[in-house]
Design an enzyme around this catalytic site. Structure first.
Site, PDB file in Angstrom:
ATOM      1  N   CYS A  80      41.163  53.616  41.892  1.00 55.96           N
ATOM      2  CA  CYS A  80      41.507  54.648  42.877  1.00 55.96           C
ATOM      3  C   CYS A  80      42.563  54.108  43.852  1.00 55.96           C
ATOM      4  CB  CYS A  80      40.260  55.168  43.572  1.00 55.96           C
ATOM      5  SG  CYS A  80      40.520  56.772  44.389  1.00 55.96           S
ATOM      6  N   HIS A 191      37.598  57.220  39.035  1.00 57.35           N
ATOM      7  CA  HIS A 191      36.458  56.330  39.300  1.00 57.35           C
ATOM      8  C   HIS A 191      35.668  56.134  38.006  1.00 57.35           C
ATOM      9  CE1 HIS A 191      36.560  55.973  43.720  1.00 57.35           C
ATOM     10  NE2 HIS A 191      37.120  57.160  43.677  1.00 57.35           N
ATOM     11  N   GLU A 193      33.225  54.231  37.461  1.00 60.18           N
ATOM     12  CA  GLU A 193      31.796  54.056  37.758  1.00 60.18           C
ATOM     13  C   GLU A 193      31.100  55.392  38.010  1.00 60.18           C
ATOM     14  OE1 GLU A 193      33.662  54.169  41.855  1.00 60.18           O
ATOM     15  OE2 GLU A 193      34.253  53.586  39.826  1.00 60.18           O
TER      16      GLU A 193
END
Length: 217
Positions: A80, A191, A193
């Site tokens: 990001c 992202h 994750e």
């Protein structure tokens, strides 16, 4: 295998840490350069404004440290804002010099699309990645059911080098570099994750790359 999450006071460290722990990494969240020297790979997270992030990196002397990592064989992943910091500069708030590892500039999304409709900013939500080429470390890519990943950003990389952009997406008709790579340095605008199965796949493949380079060092 030790992954150093570079802590400069800006970033969603918990979610990144948990994702790496699920991949059986030893995770060290630190700004201590002596501790970072012991790592096999590095993750540069980031949430917030580009100028604030660069100021923090500069204050901690981590700007030059990260630039030195790029000259080694150790993998570095920017996520990001962490990816955006790897570029030459950003126009967010004021023109701010970045780390200059990738060629390109960070600029805000256009306010209007081609139909002169107002564009909702930030770009927030799920979009598929389109791959222009497949790096060796992304083996098994063709077996993935979906390439959707989760984006949250108001700025994007512009004037990039085609060979450095591995995968892209689009938003309001604008080309969005999503996954970039230059030698041992990788950037993900989204992202991983928070991106479900495909995000886990990408992160696991990056971790495998760290392991391979560590084994051969």
């Amino acid at each position: 295998m030790k992954i150093g999450v570079i802590d400069y006071g800006m970033g969603n460290l918990y979610s990144v840490e948990q994702a790496l722990l699920r991949l059986e990494c030893e995770v060290f969240i630190t700004s201590d350069k002596n501790e970072l020297d012991q790592m096999d790979g590095y993750l540069l997270p980031g949430v917030g404004a580009f100028p604030d992030a660069m100021n923090r990196l500069n204050e901690l002397g981590l700007d030059e440290y990260i630039q030195e990592i790029a000259k080694t064989n150790k993998p570095l992943l920017g996520i990001c804002l962490g990816m955006q910091l790897l570029y030459e500069d950003s126009t967010e708030n004021s023109l701010t010099k970045g780390l200059g590892i990738f060629i390109g500039n960070i600029e805000k999304f256009e306010d209007l699309d081609s139909q002169q409709h107002q564009v909702r900013i930030p770009h927030m939500g799920w979009n598929p990645l389109s791959f222009t080429h497949q790096p060796e470390w992304l083996d098994g890519l063709e077996k993935e059911d979906s390439t959707h990943v989760y984006f949250v950003h108001s700025y994007l990389a512009q004037n990039t080098r085609q060979h450095e952009v591995v995968a892209s997406s689009t938003y309001a008709g604008q080309f969005v570099p999503g996954l970039v790579q230059k030698e041992n340095v990788t950037g993900m605008q989204f992202h991983p994750e928070k991106s479900g199965p495909f995000g886990k796949y990408l992160l696991s493949k990056w971790v495998q790359q760290v392991q391979k380079r560590s084994d051969h060092s």
